[in-house]
Design an enzyme around this catalytic site. Sequence first.
Site, PDB file in Angstrom:
ATOM      1  N   LYS A   1       0.860  -1.184   0.000  1.00 16.76           N
ATOM      2  CA  LYS A   1       0.000   0.000   0.000  1.00 16.76           C
ATOM      3  C   LYS A   1       0.901   1.239   0.000  1.00 16.76           C
ATOM      4  O   LYS A   1       1.843   1.316   0.786  1.00 16.76           O
ATOM      5  CB  LYS A   1      -0.889  -0.040   1.258  1.00 16.76           C
ATOM      6  CG  LYS A   1      -2.116   0.813   1.172  1.00 16.76           C
ATOM      7  CD  LYS A   1      -3.174   0.377   2.168  1.00 16.76           C
ATOM      8  CE  LYS A   1      -4.304   1.386   2.187  1.00 16.76           C
ATOM      9  NZ  LYS A   1      -5.453   0.941   2.962  1.00 16.76           N
TER      10      LYS A   1
ATOM     11  N   ARG B   1     -25.609  -2.155   6.290  1.00 11.90           N
ATOM     12  CA  ARG B   1     -25.227  -3.561   6.116  1.00 11.90           C
ATOM     13  C   ARG B   1     -25.740  -4.450   7.257  1.00 11.90           C
ATOM     14  O   ARG B   1     -25.646  -5.659   7.173  1.00 11.90           O
ATOM     15  CB  ARG B   1     -23.697  -3.684   6.031  1.00 11.90           C
ATOM     16  CG  ARG B   1     -23.122  -2.966   4.837  1.00 11.90           C
ATOM     17  CD  ARG B   1     -22.610  -3.940   3.822  1.00 11.90           C
ATOM     18  NE  ARG B   1     -22.886  -3.468   2.484  1.00 11.90           N
ATOM     19  CZ  ARG B   1     -22.200  -3.818   1.413  1.00 11.90           C
ATOM     20  NH1 ARG B   1     -21.201  -4.635   1.525  1.00 11.90           N
ATOM     21  NH2 ARG B   1     -22.548  -3.382   0.224  1.00 11.90           N
TER      22      ARG B   1
ATOM     23  N   GLU C   1     -19.899  -5.383   9.352  1.00 14.09           N
ATOM     24  CA  GLU C   1     -20.855  -4.583  10.112  1.00 14.09           C
ATOM     25  C   GLU C   1     -21.964  -5.428  10.724  1.00 14.09           C
ATOM     26  O   GLU C   1     -22.401  -5.170  11.849  1.00 14.09           O
ATOM     27  CB  GLU C   1     -21.468  -3.496   9.215  1.00 14.09           C
ATOM     28  CG  GLU C   1     -20.514  -2.349   8.878  1.00 14.09           C
ATOM     29  CD  GLU C   1     -19.541  -2.651   7.754  1.00 14.09           C
ATOM     30  OE1 GLU C   1     -19.638  -3.746   7.150  1.00 14.09           O
ATOM     31  OE2 GLU C   1     -18.673  -1.801   7.470  1.00 14.09           O
TER      32      GLU C   1
HETATM   33  C1  TPP Z   1     -19.017  -1.862   4.094  1.00 12.61           C
HETATM   34  C2  TPP Z   1     -17.854  -0.931   4.238  1.00 12.61           C
HETATM   35  N1  TPP Z   1     -17.308  -0.729   5.459  1.00 12.61           N
HETATM   36  C3  TPP Z   1     -16.268   0.125   5.590  1.00 12.61           C
HETATM   37  C4  TPP Z   1     -15.746   0.775   4.516  1.00 12.61           C
HETATM   38  C5  TPP Z   1     -14.630   1.793   4.668  1.00 12.61           C
HETATM   39  N2  TPP Z   1     -13.398   1.360   3.988  1.00 12.61           N
HETATM   40  C6  TPP Z   1     -13.060   1.832   2.776  1.00 12.61           C
HETATM   41  S1  TPP Z   1     -11.651   1.181   2.208  1.00 12.61           S
HETATM   42  C7  TPP Z   1     -11.462   0.253   3.582  1.00 12.61           C
HETATM   43  C8  TPP Z   1     -10.257  -0.645   3.706  1.00 12.61           C
HETATM   44  C9  TPP Z   1     -10.277  -1.670   2.664  1.00 12.61           C
HETATM   45  O1  TPP Z   1      -9.143  -2.499   2.813  1.00 12.61           O
HETATM   46  P1  TPP Z   1      -8.713  -3.426   1.615  1.00 12.61           P
HETATM   47  O2  TPP Z   1      -9.907  -4.089   1.060  1.00 12.61           O
HETATM   48  O3  TPP Z   1      -7.624  -4.297   2.100  1.00 12.61           O
HETATM   49  O4  TPP Z   1      -8.190  -2.417   0.526  1.00 12.61           O
HETATM   50  P2  TPP Z   1      -6.841  -1.533   0.550  1.00 12.61           P
HETATM   51  O5  TPP Z   1      -7.268  -0.147   0.850  1.00 12.61           O
HETATM   52  O6  TPP Z   1      -5.928  -2.091   1.580  1.00 12.61           O
HETATM   53  O7  TPP Z   1      -6.294  -1.655  -0.802  1.00 12.61           O
HETATM   54  C10 TPP Z   1     -12.492   0.471   4.483  1.00 12.61           C
HETATM   55  C11 TPP Z   1     -12.599  -0.139   5.816  1.00 12.61           C
HETATM   56  C12 TPP Z   1     -16.363   0.546   3.275  1.00 12.61           C
HETATM   57  N3  TPP Z   1     -15.972   1.192   2.184  1.00 12.61           N
HETATM   58  N4  TPP Z   1     -17.397  -0.308   3.172  1.00 12.61           N
END
Ligand code: TPP
Length: 640
Positions: free
Chosen positions: A284, A401, A373
């Site tokens: 990242k 959710r 969630e």
């Molecule tokens: C249902 C939901 N909960 C929380 C989020 C907030 N959120 C956006 S990106 C993220 C992290 C995602 O991590 P990952 O899938 O590993 O992607 P990365 O950013 O590490 O590439 C979160 C928690 C979301 N978008 N959707």
Amino acid sequence: MSTLLSTIASPKDLHPLSDEQLTQLAQEMRDELVRVLSIRPAHFASNLGVVELCLALHLTFDFTKDRLIWDTGHQIYPHKLITGRYPQFETLRTRGGLMGYPNPHESPYDLFMTGHAGCSVSCALGLKAGDDLLGHGDNHSVAVIGDGALPSGIVFEAFNNAGELGKNLLVILNDNKMSICPRVGGLARNCLEQARLTNFYQDAKRQLQQLLARLPLVGGMANQAIDQVLDGLKASLSGGMLFEEMGLKYFGPVDGHDLPSLRSWLAQIKDQKGPVLLHVLTEKGHGVLQASEDPVTYHTPPVFEKVGPARTIVSLRRGGAKAYTDAVSTAIYQAMANDPRVTVITAAMCQGNKLEKVRTDFPTRFFDTGICESHAVAFAAGLAKAGGRPIVDIYSTFLQRSFDQLFQEVALQNLPVTFCLDRAGLTGPDGPTHHGTFDTPYLRLFPNFVIMAPGDELDVAPMLRFALDQPCPVALRYPKANLEKVERGLAPVELGQAEIFEWGPDGVLIAYGSLFPACVKAAERLRSEGLDIGVINARFVKPLDRQTLLRAVEQLPLVVTVEEGTLEGGFGSALLEAANAAGLDTRHIHRLGIPDRFIEHGERAELLADLGLDVDGICETVRKANRVENWNTGRIEEIR
Ligand SMILES: Cc1ncc(C[n+]2csc(CCOP(=O)(O)OP(=O)(O)O)c2C)c(N)n1
């Protein structure tokens, strides 16, 4: 300056490029991300991490007919840059500009408008099943999902179904060891970490085979025994076994920044039959030192200054003003310090909810469930049933959710779970996937719930204390906005009691939540124009303060309800229902709020103004309604 990137009008322009040119293109894409995101806060580190993966996918597949879904969609910018949207990239997340998430209205390369995590595998599988059924040709369906989104329950529902259907489906697991905060949970700890060791297993196997080849022939038995030992070793090392056991063929892990190797892996597995998972390791923030060293801050950094071609960030410009989130996290901290029964649950939003201090100081009472969630809400119900006082600190939009857990595990059991609904209202540049505009109606549905909204900063701490004292579920909603304060002799927070700020003979503005300060300003302006309009801080939508509010409906010539939420079933509707049930005339009730359509992205202030929810808009509604009222009254006089 002419760049390679400016020559890429669509993915087909990638094909003539040599490996060296592709390396240069990847650099230019990162430079463009740095340039634009230095002036426009947006998802930074996640996008830097998927540049090579994005190029490899578009070079291997033809997404004019193949299907591609980026899970969540926050890492879609490199895809936007090479699917014809580079010229508009600077408009990212501005009103009328490119959306920060996939948007089918912008490009046929974006299939679903998303922003919530976890659905990519289900949608990609559904697309494949639909394409097969409707004879759309032998196309490929690809889902790219991060290790943060992976533990969402729905992903495993999709794997389970994929294992059964046996459709050709490619899932790319983009493993960068991070969610927004460092990833959490047993899946990551036991399965993904183990899978990283598979390289070791593959090396060991290769070395043993070479050794065997050099030994005198010891017969099939020995080979078989060694295979058994190796299989045992693989089972104990490879987290990929979990996917295999669910019916997906597991490949990897592979280096997600080595473009030639990625392309060769994709070419090899492209035509595999059945569901396949390719485990890709990325970093990242790749390519920007500060972002790779601190991916939490650089997930969505504020605007920053940068220097030089090495993409060095010299300073982040953080805003000084305190937001509602700050006031709530401080109140949560206080509540936890005062009462050992209080716990806090976040679904992967520790940073967004500003809970880092709570996490550090109360580690045994802080629970990060990961992006899960529905589990978070049912888990909170369990904590409450055991006698705890759980607070689910969650964005309004993500609580959607957990709809059924709100109903069954919480409301039906009448358990004292407190919900702090952050980002309730218009969230600004994130747009329709993130606006928290539906919580009031969907929570109002359930018996036992108490639902309220602080009118300003002064309401926040008393409301949280009040919530934690109730024997039932309670929700409080507050906006993604800087704190505002209305100086007044604060009335104590009491169940179902509105706060009369001032009473005016010409009518009243009844504010539910965040727009109370705007209503106070609007009333001041209207007074200077000769209209004596009062203001009520409603505080509760359930139970509604029938006594105060229906007195206003009965006695005043004009009632305007103001809320930062959908009008369908919102606060204004609750008042109309109550007035109707009491047999009152409701024709002089006007409702201001969010209309029945999805609201685009833009700054919150711009969106509020567009919807007539700023001071100007509120004044205009009152003036217009007042003219109509006068006209009606005159007409009635005439008829008489
Ligand atoms: C249902 C939901 N909960 C929380 C989020 C907030 N959120 C956006 S990106 C993220 C992290 C995602 O991590 P990952 O899938 O590993 O992607 P990365 O950013 O590490 O590439 C979160 C928690 C979301 N978008 N959707």
